[in-house]
Scaffold this motif. Structure first.
Motif, mmCIF file in Angstrom:
data_model
loop_
_atom_site.group_PDB
_atom_site.id
_atom_site.type_symbol
_atom_site.label_atom_id
_atom_site.label_comp_id
_atom_site.label_asym_id
_atom_site.label_seq_id
_atom_site.Cartn_x
_atom_site.Cartn_y
_atom_site.Cartn_z
ATOM 1 N N THR A 144 0.830 -1.210 0.000
ATOM 2 C CA THR A 144 0.000 0.000 0.000
ATOM 3 C C THR A 144 0.865 1.261 0.000
ATOM 4 O O THR A 144 0.519 2.250 -0.642
ATOM 5 N N ALA A 145 2.011 1.215 0.686
ATOM 6 C CA ALA A 145 2.910 2.364 0.681
ATOM 7 C C ALA A 145 3.484 2.595 -0.713
ATOM 8 O O ALA A 145 3.668 3.744 -1.138
ATOM 9 N N ALA A 146 3.748 1.514 -1.429
ATOM 10 C CA ALA A 146 4.351 1.632 -2.762
ATOM 11 C C ALA A 146 3.423 2.334 -3.752
ATOM 12 O O ALA A 146 3.892 2.957 -4.712
ATOM 13 N N VAL A 147 2.111 2.251 -3.531
ATOM 14 C CA VAL A 147 1.174 2.927 -4.435
ATOM 15 C C VAL A 147 0.684 4.242 -3.838
ATOM 16 O O VAL A 147 -0.237 4.870 -4.363
ATOM 17 N N GLY A 148 1.303 4.671 -2.734
ATOM 18 C CA GLY A 148 1.036 6.004 -2.203
ATOM 19 C C GLY A 148 -0.006 6.094 -1.111
ATOM 20 O O GLY A 148 -0.455 7.200 -0.772
ATOM 21 N N TYR A 149 -0.381 4.950 -0.507
ATOM 22 C CA TYR A 149 -1.428 4.966 0.517
ATOM 23 C C TYR A 149 -0.964 4.147 1.736
ATOM 24 O O TYR A 149 -1.234 2.943 1.816
ATOM 25 N N PRO A 150 -0.283 4.787 2.670
ATOM 26 C CA PRO A 150 0.266 4.048 3.818
ATOM 27 C C PRO A 150 -0.823 3.362 4.639
ATOM 28 O O PRO A 150 -1.929 3.887 4.813
ATOM 29 N N THR A 151 -0.496 2.185 5.151
ATOM 30 C CA THR A 151 -1.421 1.441 6.000
ATOM 31 C C THR A 151 -1.473 2.048 7.399
ATOM 32 O O THR A 151 -0.438 2.289 8.022
ATOM 33 N N LEU A 152 -2.685 2.282 7.877
ATOM 34 C CA LEU A 152 -2.897 2.769 9.234
ATOM 35 C C LEU A 152 -3.302 1.645 10.184
ATOM 36 O O LEU A 152 -2.923 1.643 11.354
ATOM 37 N N ARG A 153 -4.105 0.731 9.680
ATOM 38 C CA ARG A 153 -4.567 -0.379 10.506
ATOM 39 C C ARG A 153 -4.676 -1.617 9.628
ATOM 40 O O ARG A 153 -5.171 -1.545 8.497
ATOM 41 N N LEU A 154 -4.234 -2.746 10.164
ATOM 42 C CA LEU A 154 -4.191 -3.983 9.378
ATOM 43 C C LEU A 154 -4.793 -5.124 10.197
ATOM 44 O O LEU A 154 -4.328 -5.428 11.301
ATOM 45 N N ILE A 155 -5.848 -5.742 9.644
ATOM 46 C CA ILE A 155 -6.540 -6.840 10.315
ATOM 47 C C ILE A 155 -6.587 -8.026 9.348
ATOM 48 O O ILE A 155 -7.073 -7.892 8.224
ATOM 49 N N ARG A 156 -6.069 -9.168 9.789
ATOM 50 C CA ARG A 156 -6.220 -10.368 8.961
ATOM 51 C C ARG A 156 -7.570 -10.987 9.295
ATOM 52 O O ARG A 156 -7.801 -11.436 10.422
ATOM 53 N N TYR A 157 -8.428 -11.037 8.304
ATOM 54 C CA TYR A 157 -9.796 -11.505 8.519
ATOM 55 C C TYR A 157 -9.938 -13.015 8.314
ATOM 56 O O TYR A 157 -10.698 -13.682 9.039
ATOM 57 N N ALA A 158 -9.242 -13.570 7.326
ATOM 58 C CA ALA A 158 -9.448 -14.986 7.021
ATOM 59 C C ALA A 158 -8.185 -15.626 6.486
ATOM 60 O O ALA A 158 -7.337 -14.967 5.865
ATOM 61 N N ILE A 159 -8.064 -16.923 6.734
ATOM 62 C CA ILE A 159 -7.021 -17.775 6.155
ATOM 63 C C ILE A 159 -7.739 -18.985 5.584
ATOM 64 O O ILE A 159 -8.307 -19.785 6.334
ATOM 65 N N GLY A 160 -7.738 -19.115 4.255
ATOM 66 C CA GLY A 160 -8.443 -20.233 3.646
ATOM 67 C C GLY A 160 -9.896 -20.267 4.103
ATOM 68 O O GLY A 160 -10.614 -19.267 4.015
#
Length: 221
Positions: free
Chosen positions: A145-161
Motif C-alpha cells: 500500500t505504501a508503494a502505491v502512495g497509501y500508507p497502512t494505518l490499521r491492518l486486520i487479517r480476517y481470514a485464512i483459507g
C-alpha cells in the motif's frame, strides 16, 4: 488440534519475548500448540495455532497458495489505478509481488476499537481495502500500500483459507473441529492445487516451528 485466535494489537506472535512484551502465552495456555504463520506486533486478527506439524506446514507454507484476506485501513482514498497496480503485482525491494485481489470496501461492521487508537490527520481522509494475498513476505501488505502512495494505518487479517474471525473478539480463541476436511473441501471448491507434500506419510505432532521466535519464513504482513 487447530485453534483460531484473534490477536490484539501489540501482542508478539510467539510464546516468549522481552520482559515487557505481551505474547501468545498471555492468552493461550494450551500445551504443544504453535502458530501456523505470523502477524506483526502492530497487526491484528486471525492467527491459527496447531499441534500438528503437517497441518502447520499446509497452512503457512506459501507454496500451497492458501489465500489470506486482510482488511486494511489506509491513509487517503486509493483510485482504480492504485488498486490495479496491487492486482497486477508491485516491484518491491525483494522482487515483484504476486498478483493480489484488491477492492475498496466500507468500514468493516462491528469493528472493535483499537488500543491505542489509530492516529489520523484531520486533513487527510482514510479508506478501507480488502486485500487477498497468496504469498507471505515480511510486512508485505504495508509495503504494497505504501508503494502505491497509501500508507497502512490499521491492518486486520480476517481470514485464512476456510477459516475467519467471525465470532471472535480480540484476545478470544476457539477450537476448530475437523480442520482437515474443511481445508480439503475449501481447496477443492476454490480449485487450489497443492504441491506434493514433501513430508508425505509423516504424521508426527512435532511442529515445524517452535513458536518461540524461530520459524522458516516471514508470513508477517
Amino acid at each position: 488440534m487447530l485453534i483460531g485466535f484473534n490477536k490484539p494489537f501489540g501482542v508478539v506472535c510467539q510464546f516468549s519475548g522481552q520482559t515487557a512484551d505481551t505474547t501468545l502465552a498471555d492468552y493461550i495456555s494450551l500445551p504443544g500448540v504453535y502458530p501456523a504463520g505470523r502477524l506483526d506486533k502492530d497487526s491484528e486478527g486471525l492467527i491459527l495455532l496447531t499441534d500438528d506439524g503437517r497441518l502447520q506446514n499446509r497452512i503457512s507454507d506459501p507454496a500451497f497458495k492458501l489465500p489470506k484476506i486482510y482488511q486494511v485501513q489506509v491513509e487517503g482514498e486509493p483510485d482504480a489505478a492504485a488498486l490495479q497496480q496491487i492486482q497486477q503485482g508491485i516491484e518491491l525491494k525483494d522482487g515483484l509481488s504476486a498478483p493480489a485481489e484488491a477492492a475498496r470496501i466500507p468500514e468493516p461492521p462491528a469493528l472493535w476499537p483499537r488500543q491505542p487508537p489509530v492516529r489520523h490527520r484531520a486533513s487527510i481522509p482514510t479508506a478501507w481495502l480488502a486485500l487477498t494475498l497468496r504469498e507471505g513476505r515480511n510486512r508485505q501488505v504495508r509495503r504494497m500500500t505504501a508503494a502505491v502512495g497509501y500508507p497502512t494505518l490499521r491492518l486486520i487479517r480476517y481470514a485464512i483459507g476456510p477459516w475467519s474471525l467471525d465470532g471472535l473478539q480480540p484476545g478470544q480463541w476457539r477450537e476448530i473441529e475437523q480442520p482437515w476436511p474443511s481445508l480439503q473441501q475449501y481447496c477443492e471448491s476454490h480449485d487450489i492445487s497443492a504441491p506434493p507434500d514433501r513430508r508425505r506419510g509423516h504424521r508426527t505432532k512435532r511442529p515445524l516451528s517452535d513458536g518461540r521466535g524461530r520459524r522458516r519464513g516471514p508470513d508477517r504482513p
